[in-house]
Scaffold this motif. Structure first.
Motif, PDB file in Angstrom:
ATOM      1  N   LEU A 209       4.065 -67.488   0.074  1.00  0.00           N
ATOM      2  CA  LEU A 209       2.718 -67.847   0.484  1.00  0.00           C
ATOM      3  C   LEU A 209       2.038 -68.656  -0.625  1.00  0.00           C
ATOM      4  N   GLY A 210       1.422 -69.767  -0.242  1.00  0.00           N
ATOM      5  CA  GLY A 210       0.691 -70.592  -1.187  1.00  0.00           C
ATOM      6  C   GLY A 210      -0.519 -71.206  -0.519  1.00  0.00           C
ATOM      7  N   PRO A 211      -1.442 -71.789  -1.291  1.00  0.00           N
ATOM      8  CA  PRO A 211      -2.613 -72.432  -0.696  1.00  0.00           C
ATOM      9  C   PRO A 211      -2.204 -73.551   0.269  1.00  0.00           C
ATOM     10  N   GLN A 212      -2.675 -73.463   1.496  1.00  0.00           N
ATOM     11  CA  GLN A 212      -2.434 -74.451   2.547  1.00  0.00           C
ATOM     12  C   GLN A 212      -0.943 -74.627   2.899  1.00  0.00           C
ATOM     13  N   LEU A 213      -0.117 -73.647   2.549  1.00  0.00           N
ATOM     14  CA  LEU A 213       1.299 -73.749   2.932  1.00  0.00           C
ATOM     15  C   LEU A 213       1.968 -72.385   2.876  1.00  0.00           C
ATOM     16  N   HIS A 214       3.095 -72.282   3.565  1.00  0.00           N
ATOM     17  CA  HIS A 214       3.997 -71.160   3.353  1.00  0.00           C
ATOM     18  C   HIS A 214       5.405 -71.599   3.723  1.00  0.00           C
ATOM     19  N   ALA A 215       6.382 -70.873   3.214  1.00  0.00           N
ATOM     20  CA  ALA A 215       7.786 -71.164   3.482  1.00  0.00           C
ATOM     21  C   ALA A 215       8.492 -69.880   3.912  1.00  0.00           C
ATOM     22  N   ALA A 232       2.945 -76.782   6.215  1.00  0.00           N
ATOM     23  CA  ALA A 232       1.831 -77.174   5.354  1.00  0.00           C
ATOM     24  C   ALA A 232       0.712 -77.775   6.190  1.00  0.00           C
ATOM     25  N   GLU A 233      -0.489 -77.634   5.702  1.00  0.00           N
ATOM     26  CA  GLU A 233      -1.648 -78.223   6.356  1.00  0.00           C
ATOM     27  C   GLU A 233      -1.708 -79.688   5.943  1.00  0.00           C
ATOM     28  N   SER A 234      -1.220 -80.539   6.828  1.00  0.00           N
ATOM     29  CA  SER A 234      -1.152 -81.969   6.530  1.00  0.00           C
ATOM     30  C   SER A 234      -1.295 -82.739   7.826  1.00  0.00           C
ATOM     31  N   ALA A 235      -1.567 -84.019   7.703  1.00  0.00           N
ATOM     32  CA  ALA A 235      -1.718 -84.866   8.888  1.00  0.00           C
ATOM     33  C   ALA A 235      -0.431 -84.839   9.700  1.00  0.00           C
ATOM     34  N   PRO A 236      -0.537 -84.766  11.039  1.00  0.00           N
ATOM     35  CA  PRO A 236       0.656 -84.771  11.873  1.00  0.00           C
ATOM     36  C   PRO A 236       1.513 -86.004  11.618  1.00  0.00           C
ATOM     37  N   ALA A 237       2.802 -85.803  11.645  1.00  0.00           N
ATOM     38  CA  ALA A 237       3.745 -86.906  11.429  1.00  0.00           C
ATOM     39  C   ALA A 237       4.383 -87.299  12.746  1.00  0.00           C
ATOM     40  N   GLY A 238       4.389 -88.575  13.037  1.00  0.00           N
ATOM     41  CA  GLY A 238       5.103 -89.061  14.208  1.00  0.00           C
ATOM     42  C   GLY A 238       4.482 -88.634  15.523  1.00  0.00           C
ATOM     43  N   ASN A 239       5.302 -88.677  16.561  1.00  0.00           N
ATOM     44  CA  ASN A 239       4.894 -88.357  17.921  1.00  0.00           C
ATOM     45  C   ASN A 239       4.791 -86.847  18.088  1.00  0.00           C
ATOM     46  N   ALA A 240       3.630 -86.363  18.534  1.00  0.00           N
ATOM     47  CA  ALA A 240       3.438 -84.924  18.702  1.00  0.00           C
ATOM     48  C   ALA A 240       4.384 -84.330  19.743  1.00  0.00           C
ATOM     49  N   HIS A 241       4.931 -85.165  20.635  1.00  0.00           N
ATOM     50  CA  HIS A 241       5.886 -84.675  21.636  1.00  0.00           C
ATOM     51  C   HIS A 241       7.276 -84.474  21.035  1.00  0.00           C
ATOM     52  N   ASP A 242       7.514 -85.013  19.851  1.00  0.00           N
ATOM     53  CA  ASP A 242       8.861 -85.010  19.272  1.00  0.00           C
ATOM     54  C   ASP A 242       9.031 -83.804  18.350  1.00  0.00           C
ATOM     55  N   TRP A 243       9.922 -82.882  18.750  1.00  0.00           N
ATOM     56  CA  TRP A 243      10.167 -81.673  17.981  1.00  0.00           C
ATOM     57  C   TRP A 243      11.284 -81.863  16.949  1.00  0.00           C
ATOM     58  N   ASP A 244      11.799 -83.074  16.830  1.00  0.00           N
ATOM     59  CA  ASP A 244      12.977 -83.264  15.983  1.00  0.00           C
ATOM     60  C   ASP A 244      12.892 -84.595  15.248  1.00  0.00           C
ATOM     61  N   GLN A 245      11.863 -84.771  14.423  1.00  0.00           N
ATOM     62  CA  GLN A 245      11.668 -86.018  13.693  1.00  0.00           C
ATOM     63  C   GLN A 245      12.461 -86.002  12.379  1.00  0.00           C
ATOM     64  N   ARG A 359      -4.672 -66.265  13.419  1.00  0.00           N
ATOM     65  CA  ARG A 359      -5.277 -65.557  12.290  1.00  0.00           C
ATOM     66  C   ARG A 359      -4.295 -65.473  11.131  1.00  0.00           C
ATOM     67  N   ASN A 360      -3.018 -65.223  11.419  1.00  0.00           N
ATOM     68  CA  ASN A 360      -2.018 -65.165  10.358  1.00  0.00           C
ATOM     69  C   ASN A 360      -1.933 -66.477   9.592  1.00  0.00           C
ATOM     70  N   GLY A 361      -2.094 -67.600  10.305  1.00  0.00           N
ATOM     71  CA  GLY A 361      -2.063 -68.891   9.632  1.00  0.00           C
ATOM     72  C   GLY A 361      -3.143 -68.993   8.570  1.00  0.00           C
ATOM     73  N   GLN A 362      -4.329 -68.489   8.879  1.00  0.00           N
ATOM     74  CA  GLN A 362      -5.422 -68.505   7.906  1.00  0.00           C
ATOM     75  C   GLN A 362      -5.110 -67.608   6.714  1.00  0.00           C
ATOM     76  N   ILE A 363      -4.499 -66.459   6.987  1.00  0.00           N
ATOM     77  CA  ILE A 363      -4.176 -65.514   5.916  1.00  0.00           C
ATOM     78  C   ILE A 363      -3.036 -66.048   5.051  1.00  0.00           C
ATOM     79  N   PHE A 364      -1.988 -66.561   5.693  1.00  0.00           N
ATOM     80  CA  PHE A 364      -0.836 -67.077   4.940  1.00  0.00           C
ATOM     81  C   PHE A 364      -1.240 -68.203   3.994  1.00  0.00           C
ATOM     82  N   HIS A 365      -2.142 -69.072   4.449  1.00  0.00           N
ATOM     83  CA  HIS A 365      -2.472 -70.292   3.715  1.00  0.00           C
ATOM     84  C   HIS A 365      -3.751 -70.158   2.890  1.00  0.00           C
ATOM     85  N   ALA A 366      -4.228 -68.940   2.701  1.00  0.00           N
ATOM     86  CA  ALA A 366      -5.508 -68.722   2.026  1.00  0.00           C
ATOM     87  C   ALA A 366      -5.458 -69.158   0.569  1.00  0.00           C
ATOM     88  N   SER A 367      -6.628 -69.491   0.043  1.00  0.00           N
ATOM     89  CA  SER A 367      -6.774 -69.832  -1.372  1.00  0.00           C
ATOM     90  C   SER A 367      -7.998 -69.106  -1.912  1.00  0.00           C
TER      91      SER A 367
END
Length: 394
Positions: A209-215, A232-245, A359-367
């Motif tokens: 667990l880390g700020p704005q990310l987890h692995a 990670a909390e980052s801008a979406p990459a590529g086509n949102a319909h594509d699950w395999d970029q 809610r878990n996303g907020q907890i995992f990525h908390a700072s």
């Protein structure tokens, strides 16, 4: 007479639904838009709530051959690598919930379901069928594909995922509302364990667990491969319909920054990265969002969720078994009432999982102070925070 049911979507949810319904004697035709049945992605975690349902479907022995059974879930700091919390899995899960906690490659799970559906032989498996229209009458349903083919049955189940066409037929009010783009991006990689340095191999589930990310890292394919996912909390990459970029470690690090030495060593050792943008919808608010008359939804078509509870595939499998139990051996006349019972039984649980995943996303990525409070609580309470009796025992 058993019912004739059309299932749109040949992924894990669609095949689990076909297998469960075929067990009740129904004829089930499955329509997959791809040219062949298959699945993309890498690992799936299956809590005891899910493995219990898969056992009901007759897959217990097959799962044991291809899945990994981790002994523990360990939560660490993404910066220091220090352990924050631990949950015993393995025998403890079996004893507590009557079923194992397993990790499996998506393609392996999909393959087991596909083989079981084929062995049943109670309906057609149609590929290259992109369903684009659904018509309903009092006693029949008709689905048609983009290449002008059409099929008729007595019920239709939408298992066609996040961008479901069947959902639009059920929920006209949200027909023009696309899923929510969360602003989180996931990267995944897969490697043979014996190709990694011994210090990087994993037999259990590890979460950093880390700020704005987890692995997350865990074994799949009977423990011979390691699956790693970074979100990670980052801008979406590529086509949102594509699950395999196609992606790279450089793209991951540009979004998430460098982590602590132990996690960084694992990320650098992975041979290749794929990415996808995370999307979801608000938690369900009524049974009407899951079924009406001769139409029902399962899995992401009904309740897409972020992966912070590792239950996306699990809820689809629960849906499949619940739908089959609601219909039983009832025929065409029983479908509307059975689908209504199914939706009434499922919508609140699915909504709870959707909400807790967010809610878990907020907890995992908390700072800041929230992160410090989370870590203190996890160190003090350990399993009491990490175990999920409401989920695994449900």
């Amino acid at each position: 007479m058993p019912a004739h049911i059309l299932v749109a979507g040949g992924g894990i949810g669609g095949l689990a639904t076909a297998l469960a319904l075929a067990g009740g004697g129904h004829r089930v035709d499955v329509f997959e838009q791809a040219a062949a049945f298959g699945d993309i992605g890498a690992g799936v975690q299956l809590g005891p709530n899910v493995t219990r349902r898969l056992s009901q479907l007759g897959l217990e022995n097959s799962l044991a051959r291809v899945a990994a059974q981790p002994e523990a879930l360990v939560v660490r700091s993404a910066g220091s690598g220090a352990e924050i919390g631990r949950l015993a899995l393995g025998a403890a899960m079996r004893q507590r919930y009557g079923a194992p906690y397993l990790c499996i490659h998506r393609a392996d799970l999909h393959g087991l379901l596909l083989d079981a559906v084929r062995a049943r032989g109670t309906g057609a498996l149609v590929t290259g069928a992109q369903i684009e229209r659904v018509e309903l009458s009092d006693e029949l349903v008709c689905v048609s594909s983009s290449d002008a083919r059409a099929w008729e049955g007595e019920a239709v189940v939408g298992a066609d995922g996040l961008w479901s066409v069947v959902r639009r037929r059920l929920d006209a009010a949200s027909a023009g509302q696309p899923p929510r783009i969360t602003g989180h991006t996931a990267w995944r990689a897969l490697a043979r364990q014996d190709a990694l340095p011994p210090a990087l191999r994993r037999g259990g589930v590890e979460v950093w667990l880390g700020p704005q990310l987890h692995a997350v890292a865990y074994p799949v394919r009977a423990g011979e491969w390691l699956n790693v996912v970074v979100i990670a909390e980052s801008a979406p990459a590529g086509n949102a319909h594509d699950w395999d970029q196609a992606s790279s470690l450089a793209a991951l690090q540009a979004a998430a920054g460098r982590t602590g030495a132990s996690l960084q060593a694992l990320l650098e050792a992975m041979p290749g990265w794929r990415a996808w943008s995370l999307s979801d919808r608000p938690p369900l608010v009524s049974a009407a969002e899951m079924a009406h008359e001769r139409l029902a939804l399962v899995g992401d078509a009904a309740h897409p969720m972020v992966p912070y509870l590792a239950q996306g595939a699990g809820m689809a499998i629960e849906d499949a078994v619940a739908l089959s139990e609601a219909l039983g051996e009832g025929g065409s006349d029983a479908v509307p009432a059975a689908f209504a019972r199914y939706a009434a039984a499922r919508w609140q649980r699915n909504a709870q999982v959707q909400a807790k995943a967010r809610r878990n996303g907020q907890i995992f990525h908390a700072s800041g102070p929230v992160r410090l409070g989370r870590d203190l609580a996890m160190r003090a309470l350990g399993e009491r925070l990490l175990d999920q009796p409401w989920l695994y025992g449900g």
